[in-house]
Design an enzyme around this catalytic site. Structure first.
Site, PDB file in Angstrom:
ATOM      1  N   CYS A  24     -24.176  35.435   4.462  1.00 41.47           N
ATOM      2  CA  CYS A  24     -24.366  34.151   3.931  1.00 41.47           C
ATOM      3  C   CYS A  24     -25.510  33.548   4.690  1.00 41.47           C
ATOM      4  O   CYS A  24     -25.813  33.778   5.957  1.00 41.47           O
ATOM      5  CB  CYS A  24     -23.299  33.497   3.713  1.00 41.47           C
ATOM      6  SG  CYS A  24     -22.486  32.726   5.355  1.00 41.47           S
ATOM      7  N   CYS A  27     -24.425  32.714   8.032  1.00 39.07           N
ATOM      8  CA  CYS A  27     -24.922  33.748   9.279  1.00 39.07           C
ATOM      9  C   CYS A  27     -26.240  33.747   9.710  1.00 39.07           C
ATOM     10  O   CYS A  27     -26.404  33.569  11.003  1.00 39.07           O
ATOM     11  CB  CYS A  27     -24.581  35.041   8.732  1.00 39.07           C
ATOM     12  SG  CYS A  27     -22.912  35.361   7.814  1.00 39.07           S
ATOM     13  N   CYS A  97     -54.925  49.534  37.714  1.00 35.67           N
ATOM     14  CA  CYS A  97     -55.085  50.383  36.474  1.00 35.67           C
ATOM     15  C   CYS A  97     -53.857  50.251  35.579  1.00 35.67           C
ATOM     16  O   CYS A  97     -53.933  50.248  34.362  1.00 35.67           O
ATOM     17  CB  CYS A  97     -55.504  51.574  36.955  1.00 35.67           C
ATOM     18  SG  CYS A  97     -57.013  51.522  37.904  1.00 35.67           S
ATOM     19  N   ASP A 521     -12.197  51.867  30.804  1.00 34.78           N
ATOM     20  CA  ASP A 521     -11.399  52.294  29.773  1.00 34.78           C
ATOM     21  C   ASP A 521     -10.233  53.108  30.127  1.00 34.78           C
ATOM     22  O   ASP A 521     -10.677  53.667  31.006  1.00 34.78           O
ATOM     23  CB  ASP A 521     -12.216  52.801  28.399  1.00 34.78           C
ATOM     24  CG  ASP A 521     -11.153  53.280  27.397  1.00 34.78           C
ATOM     25  OD1 ASP A 521     -10.592  52.366  26.893  1.00 34.78           O
ATOM     26  OD2 ASP A 521     -11.294  54.419  26.985  1.00 34.78           O
TER      27      ASP A 521
END
Length: 832
Positions: A24, A27, A97, A521
């Site tokens: 929407c 958002c 360079c 984890d």
């Protein structure tokens, strides 16, 4: 990506991002607000209808990655179709360079990011294929006077031959230069020490010109060609300084016949000879720095023995196809990645994992190409060939890391971009100062003469002005600054690859050692990832076999490790048949619902039982006791009634506690992230020695948990498996993924660990710390050298030849210091 649009200044860029997830107009406003908060963004407009964000920003302060992170932090995703090109660039001789090439590429519309590595002579470009293509990128390089090699990838033999050819040419120039410069030096020595000139001053002046000219315009021709090329494209590099300094010094030779000034033509030859010597040793040192890539390329097998119609046929490795069956005898290299069909053997996989102990392999096991079969004969079916093999992936990852930039390098890049023009200005001011204020500056020379042997207060003002100006031109060195980071990055990434640590982005090297929080984890990372059933506790209305039978049936369609563990346990029971399931529903993060033999079975968390109308209270005491012992519990409900508890446990990895202890000693705060309940999680954390537990986090909320830690000011390293943890790995400042066998192409992680053990995390940290220490050392000495050397040259205290020796030494020392990384042990002491 820069566009010449009205309202956009030359320092700004307009970037267009495709945003996914907006539903929407609110958002779009959220995304726009998030982007505007990024430092360096001047304006941003987000169009909900097109799904695009149009951003005007300073690319030095707000990079493409900064914008992507801002969108991700707002809860949306950038769907930017990008391509990456690696361009071998010819003609670069110094940091100025590479800076010019970088700037030209970054100014090209459609280019998001460009990084040019002087040490490898390669430009890595991330671009929008709809707005730019390879010919466009090639033209951008050519616009500043350099050339892109036609082949985007060089084969092993091509690379080695190119390096050998470069060294041969550099050595030939070096030989010619010194063959003519040594006679000049020998001619000068009597005059310098005895004040006697063999053959007279006129002959010596003429001899300096005759001997010096071939050194400058023969052996040193490439330097002048590079300088002219740079100036023709309105840039300036290191060769411009050398060319101007040597031409100015050489010009005093012919001029000495007309005006009373010293002849510096011989000095010009010495400067060029020293310069070419520095180039030669720099090329040799850079070759050593790239040794890791060369070693990896040499690992590849040249041939394979294929089994065709029952007969063995030897074919070149590039003819092997997926599905071919290869015969590998003891002592031979496994030609390409595959799966063992027949035979038992041990394989030396140290080239892939850094693990010195051989591993046993048999039918059904995956094997890695280029590893060495040690004992039995194996028949292996090829499953990956060419660019898809483990070795090819490793080489790409190492080259990718070498093509990226470390954040600290931005300072050096800014300095080198302006270095040569600033030095030219200083040289001009030096000449004017010595011509306008010779008496004042001469006092400095007179005061320093007793302490510095090469200072000659007897020179006339014009000669002294020329000498000081030439010294400024040849002593200034952006090369040391430009090589400081790339060479250390080359050696560091190679060192990591040799020890099973694959670094995808150079920034990870800096961020790994800057972060102080490491989040692990649990399942498959801290633990083995293979849970088993440890207890079955039914209520009186059920027995253990019946409870296991119903639970295994409910979990039969599940892919969750805990569900598979219940099914495996049921299959181990004698005469226990798992009944079919009429209906199955997996509830993410909570458990499963199923209809088994007409009975409604609910298995999972307390919350899931409550949602199904089953009271978990009768099971609470049993569940709590099992959780206190470190188990994960699955509560079972049947037909609306509580039925019992099944306990499962996942053991922590053997080296977890030692790895965590070592990380704590290094100053990191360790945390564990898991979906398990708090009691179970804390029991596992205690065994591993982890201090902070983030428990009961659903898979979709892991990235949000990382964001919460970052919002509290913590720099976070996330360690996971790279699949289920992908959003969290991407959100973290550095994502570290544990690879499994040949699966190392984990896009969500900046660092991939080939080995699954946690000692590899310590190894990655050590690679980061040692590499970044070398980068800081190199940047310090390169900066310190220029800050000291240039003022001394301005004051006339540096002889031009001494100045050139100092300049060459600074570049060589930076590369040599980076090469010292190769001898450092990065694996923790508790590993072999």
């Amino acid at each position: 990506m820069r566009e010449a649009r009205e309202g956009i200044t030359s320092e700004e860029r307009e970037t267009v991002l495709s945003i996914a997830g907006m539903s929407c107009a609110a958002c779009a406003q959220t995304v726009q607000a998030a982007i505007l908060k990024v430092g360096g963004v001047r304006a941003a407009t987000v169009n909900f209808a097109t799904g695009r964000a149009y951003i005007q920003h300073d690319p030095d302060r707000a990079s493409f990655d900064d914008l992507k992170r801002a969108v991700a932090a707002a809860g949306y995703r950038v769907e930017q179709e990008t391509a990456t090109a690696v361009l071998p660039v010819e003609g670069m001789t110094c940091a100025a360079c590479s800076s010019a090439v970088t700037l030209s590429l970054e100014r090209t519309p459609g280019v998001h990011e460009a990084s040019v590595n002087l040490a490898t002579a390669r430009a890595t470009v991330i671009y929008d294929p709809e707005r730019a293509d390879l010919p466009t990128l090639r033209r951008a390089v050519e616009a500043v006077g350099y050339r892109v090699k036609e082949a985007e990838e060089l084969r092993k033999t091509d690379r080695e031959e190119a390096e050998r050819r470069e060294l041969r040419v550099a050595h030939l120039r070096l030989f010619i230069a010194w063959a003519l410069t040594v006679p000049i030096i020998l001619w000068m020595i009597p005059d310098f020490f005895l004040h006697h000139v063999p053959f007279g001053h006129r002959a010596m002046n003429l001899g300096m010109i005759v001997l010096g000219a071939p050194v400058l315009f023969g052996a040193g021709f490439a330097t002048y060609r590079s300088a002219v090329n740079a100036l023709a494209h309105k840039t300036a590099n290191m060769d411009v300084l050398i060319a101007m300094g040597t031409v100015a010094a050489f010009a005093t030779g012919p001029a000495s016949f007309a005006v009373p000034i010293a002849n510096y033509a011989g000095v010009a030859a010495m400067i060029m000879a020293v310069h070419l010597t520095g180039r030669y040793f720099e090329a040799r040192a850079k070759g050593k720095a790239s040794e890791a890539i060369r070693k990896l390329l040499q690992l590849e097998a040249d041939t394979a023995n294929l089994l065709v119609d029952g007969k063995e046929v030897a074919v070149p490795i590039h003819q092997v196809q997926v599905g071919d069956v290869m015969v590998v005898r003891p002592g031979e290299k496994i030609p390409t990645d595959g799966v063992a069909l027949e035979g038992l053997s041990t394989i030396d996989e140290s080239m892939a994992t850094g693990e010195s102990l051989p591993v046993a392999r048999g039918p059904g096991d995956e094997v890695i190409g280029a590893t060495i079969n040690q004992q039995g004969m194996l028949k292996v079916r090829a499953i990956r060939v060419g660019r898809d093999t483990f070795l090819a992936q490793v080489i790409r990852l190492v080259e990718q890391a070498q093509g990226t930039r470390v954040p600290i390098q931005e300072f050096a890049d800014r300095v080198t971009a302006a270095f040569v023009p600033v030095v030219l200005a200083i040289a001009g001011l030096t000449l004017v100062a010595w011509l306008v204020l010779p008496q004042w500056l001469h006092r400095v020379v007179v005061a320093a003469a007793p302490f510095i042997p090469w200072v000659d207060p007897g020179l006339d003002p014009i000669t002294q002005a020329i000498a000081a100006t030439v010294a400024v031109l040849v002593i200034a060195c952006p090369c040391a600054l430009g090589l400081a980071t790339p060479t250390a990055l080359m050696v560091g990434s190679g060192l990591g690859a040799e020890n099973g640590v694959l670094i995808r982005h150079g920034a990870a090297i800096q961020l790994l050692q800057e972060a102080r929080t490491i989040v692990f984890d649990k399942t498959g990372t801290l633990t083995t990832g293979r849970p088993g059933v440890t207890a079955i506790e039914p209520l009186p209305a059920f027995d253990a076999r019946q409870l296991l039978r119903l639970a295994a049936a409910a979990e039969h369609g599940s892919e969750h490790p805990l569900g598979r563990a219940m099914v495996d346990r049921a299959r181990q029971e004698t005469d226990l048949v798992i009944p079919p399931v009429d209906g199955f529903e997996a509830v993410v993060g909570k458990g499963v619902r199923a209809r088994v033999e007409g009975r409604e079975v609910v298995l999972g968390t307390r919350g899931l039982l409550r949602e199904a109308g089953v009271s978990p209270e009768p099971l609470e005491e049993m569940a709590r006791q099992l959780e206190d012992d470190g188990n994960t519990v699955a509560l079972v409900g049947v037909d609306g009634n509580p039925a019992g508890v099944i306990a499962l446990a996942d053991t922590i990895k053997e080296d977890a506690a030692r790895a965590i202890a070592e990380l704590s000693r290094l100053g990191y705060r360790t945390s564990m992230l898991t979906g398990d309940n708090r009691r179970t999680a804390e029991a596992i954390a205690r065994k591993a020695g982890i201090g902070r537990v983030l428990a009961e986090v659903l898979p979709g909320d892991k990235a949000a948990e990382i964001r919460r830690l970052q919002a509290a000011g913590e720099r976070v390293v996330m360690v996971g498996d790279g699949i289920n943890d992908a959003p969290a790995l991407t959100q973290a400042d550095v994502g570290v993924a544990l690879g499994t066998g040949t699966d190392i192409a984990i896009e969500s992680a900046a660092v991939t660990l080939v080995r699954g053990d946690l000692a590899a995390v310590v190894t990655a940290i050590n690679v980061s710390r040692h590499t970044f220490r070398k980068i800081r050392e190199n940047l310090f000495w390169a900066s310190f050298y220029n800050l000291i050397a240039i003022p001394l040259a301005v004051l006339g205290l540096m002889h031009p030849v001494i100045a050139e020796i100092a300049m060459a030494t600074s570049s060589i020392s930076v590369v040599a210091n980076a090469n010292r990384l190769r001898g450092i042990r990065v694996r923790p002491d508790f590993t072999p």
